[in-house]
Design a protein around this motif. Structure first.
Motif, PDB file in Angstrom:
ATOM      1  N   ARG A 137       2.784  -7.006   1.073  1.00 39.16           N
ATOM      2  CA  ARG A 137       2.278  -8.374   1.154  1.00 39.16           C
ATOM      3  C   ARG A 137       2.449  -8.966   2.548  1.00 39.16           C
ATOM      4  O   ARG A 137       1.879  -9.989   2.868  1.00 39.16           O
ATOM      5  CB  ARG A 137       3.000  -9.254   0.137  1.00 39.16           C
ATOM      6  CG  ARG A 137       2.706  -8.851  -1.307  1.00 39.16           C
ATOM      7  CD  ARG A 137       3.501  -9.679  -2.291  1.00 39.16           C
ATOM      8  NE  ARG A 137       3.093  -9.427  -3.662  1.00 39.16           N
ATOM      9  CZ  ARG A 137       3.675  -9.966  -4.721  1.00 39.16           C
ATOM     10  NH1 ARG A 137       4.717 -10.779  -4.562  1.00 39.16           N
ATOM     11  NH2 ARG A 137       3.247  -9.688  -5.945  1.00 39.16           N
ATOM     12  N   GLY A 138       3.251  -8.317   3.359  1.00 39.65           N
ATOM     13  CA  GLY A 138       3.483  -8.750   4.735  1.00 39.65           C
ATOM     14  C   GLY A 138       4.071  -7.592   5.507  1.00 39.65           C
ATOM     15  O   GLY A 138       4.280  -6.500   4.960  1.00 39.65           O
ATOM     16  N   ALA A 139       4.363  -7.816   6.785  1.00 39.24           N
ATOM     17  CA  ALA A 139       4.864  -6.729   7.637  1.00 39.24           C
ATOM     18  C   ALA A 139       6.109  -6.070   7.060  1.00 39.24           C
ATOM     19  O   ALA A 139       6.275  -4.849   7.129  1.00 39.24           O
ATOM     20  CB  ALA A 139       5.145  -7.258   9.032  1.00 39.24           C
TER      21      ALA A 139
END
Length: 207
Positions: A32-34
Motif C-alpha cells: 500500500r506504500g513504500a
C-alpha cells in the motif's frame, strides 16, 4: 517435525486444505506504500475466494465454463483465479499487454461469458469490442470496491454478495468442488500470437 503441505486431486481441494493447515499465516501481501504491506492469510484468501465463487455461481457461471481474466499480477488476480477454480470453472488469463484483436480472438474462441478486467482502461477496451463478442454477458472489475456502473460489477461487490448467500446457507461451492476431477480443465492459456493467431493451451488440475 513433519512438513505440512496441502495435497489433493484438484486445486479447489488444495486451497481448502491450505486454509485448514496454515490458517492465519500470511499467504500473500499487497503493498500500500513504500514500506506498508498488508498481509492476507491463507484462511482469509480461501474464505474470500469461496464467497466470490458463490457469487459467480449465482451470476450463472456453470461447471466447466471458461472465465476470462485480463490483468497483470495483483492480489485480485489470485482471488479471481481462486473463485473460478472453486466454482468448477476454468480461467482464461491474459496480461494487460493484450491487443484489441487478441481480446476478441481469445474471448470468442474460448466462449467466455464472464470476464474479469483489471481496471477502467481494460473495461473500456473490452466494452468497445462487445459487438464482436456475442457470448459476453458480465464484466467484473478488479480495482474498485463498488460497481462502476454500466452493468459492470466490482469484484468486492461480488464477494459481499457471496458472503450474504453463504450466511443464508448457500453451499453450492462445496457441491461444485465435490464434482471436480483431476482431468478437468483448470486453465486455458493462450500463446502470444507471434507466429499467428493465439492458440489455447489446455491444462488440467492434474497438470
Amino acid at each position: 517435525m513433519p512438513i505440512l503441505k496441502a495435497q489433493g486431486s484438484h486445486l479447489a481441494e488444495m486451497y481448502r486444505q491450505a486454509a485448514e493447515i496454515f490458517g492465519d499465516l500470511p499467504a500473500f501481501a499487497t503493498r500500500r506504500g513504500a514500506t506498508d504491506w498488508h498481509p492476507v492469510s491463507f484462511r482469509e484468501w480461501y474464505e474470500t475466494g469461496v464467497a466470490l465463487a458463490t457469487a459467480l455461481i449465482e451470476t450463472g457461471v456453470a461447471r466447466g465454463d471458461h472465465v476470462g481474466l485480463l490483468a497483470d499480477n495483483r492480489f485480485e488476480w489470485i482471488l479471481a483465479d481462486c473463485g473460478v477454480q472453486l466454482c468448477g470453472a476454468a480461467d482464461v488469463p491474459r496480461g494487460r499487454d493484450v491487443t484489441d484483436e487478441e481480446i476478441v480472438h481469445i474471448l470468442r474462441h474460448a466462449g467466455t461469458r464472464v470476464v474479469f478486467v483489471e481496471n477502467e482502461t481494460l473495461q473500456r477496451r473490452v466494452l468497445a469490442q462487445s459487438g464482436r463478442l456475442p457470448d459476453l454477458e458480465t464484466l467484473i472489475r478488479m480495482d474498485v470496491n463498488e460497481s462502476p456502473g454500466g452493468g459492470v460489477r466490482a469484484i468486492y461487490e461480488l464477494v459481499e454478495e457471496g458472503r450474504r448467500l453463504r450466511a443464508n446457507g448457500d453451499r453450492r461451492v462445496e457441491e461444485r468442488a465435490g464434482e471436480l476431477r483431476p482431468d478437468d480443465l483448470f486453465t486455458l492459456i493462450y500463446t502470444s500470437g507471434t507466429t499467428g493467431a493465439p492458440k489455447g493451451v489446455m491444462l488440467t488440475h492434474a497438470n
